[in-house]
Design an enzyme around this catalytic site. Structure first.
Site, short mmCIF file in Angstrom:
data_model
loop_
_atom_site.label_atom_id
_atom_site.label_comp_id
_atom_site.label_asym_id
_atom_site.label_seq_id
_atom_site.Cartn_x
_atom_site.Cartn_y
_atom_site.Cartn_z
CD GLN A 1 -2.95 1.06 0.31
OE1 GLN A 1 -3.42 -0.01 -0.05
NE2 GLN A 1 -3.37 2.20 -0.18
CG PHE A 2 1.93 3.64 -3.65
CD1 PHE A 2 2.03 5.00 -3.86
CD2 PHE A 2 0.97 2.93 -4.36
CE1 PHE A 2 1.21 5.65 -4.77
CE2 PHE A 2 0.14 3.55 -5.26
CZ PHE A 2 0.25 4.92 -5.46
CB THR A 3 -1.85 5.49 -0.83
OG1 THR A 3 -2.53 4.48 -0.09
CG2 THR A 3 -2.04 5.29 -2.32
#
Length: 152
Positions: free
Chosen positions: A78-80
């Site tokens: 989950q890069f966000t």
């Protein structure tokens, strides 16, 4: 490295209508690598996730870890989580690791988890995932491991 852990009764990840990972009771963890992170930070985050005491003991106090209860671990890239939201109304993802570094570090966490914990499932790096979960408590905790010599 950032880990957003949620104690769950159950959780699952679907990609293109197919379940790619699912667990019963345990932890669903969104995992994000940031610029400057290495395998050292990835391993430190995993060690903390496995031993973080968020499950109740006999007295109802959060005194037991995932290892103690033998629960499942669902790791979801989950890069966000690295979003910089300090200005404007649109997040910047510049603090996130480059995609190839993010994938490498996520896969490293997964390999290490599977080598040391019984039930490990994952989401799919780079995919449009549909994540469902029943948060138990609710218990949601944001953990961050900074690279050596930095304080973000």
């Amino acid at each position: 490295m950032i880990g957003l852990l949620q104690r769950v009764s159950e959780a699952a990840v679907r990609v293109d209508g197919q379940t790619v990972g699912a667990i019963g009771p345990g932890l669903m963890v969104l995992v994000c690598a940031e610029k400057g992170d290495t395998e050292r930070e990835a391993e430190a985050l995993l060690a903390k996730l496995l031993t973080y005491r968020v499950f109740p003991d006999e007295a109802g106090k959060m005194n037991r870890s995932l290892v103690d209860v033998g629960g499942g671990l669902l790791l979801v890239p989950q890069f966000t989580l690295a979003a910089d939201t300090r200005s404007g109304t649109r997040p910047s993802f510049s603090p996130a690791a480059a995609p190839e570094d993010g994938r490498r570090l996520f896969e490293h966490v997964v390999r290490q988890a599977r080598a040391s914990h019984g039930i490990v499932e994952t989401g799919q790096f780079g995919a449009d995932m549909k994540v469902s979960l029943i948060n138990d408590g609710p218990v949601t905790i944001w953990l961050r491991i900074d690279p050596v010599g930095t304080s973000r």
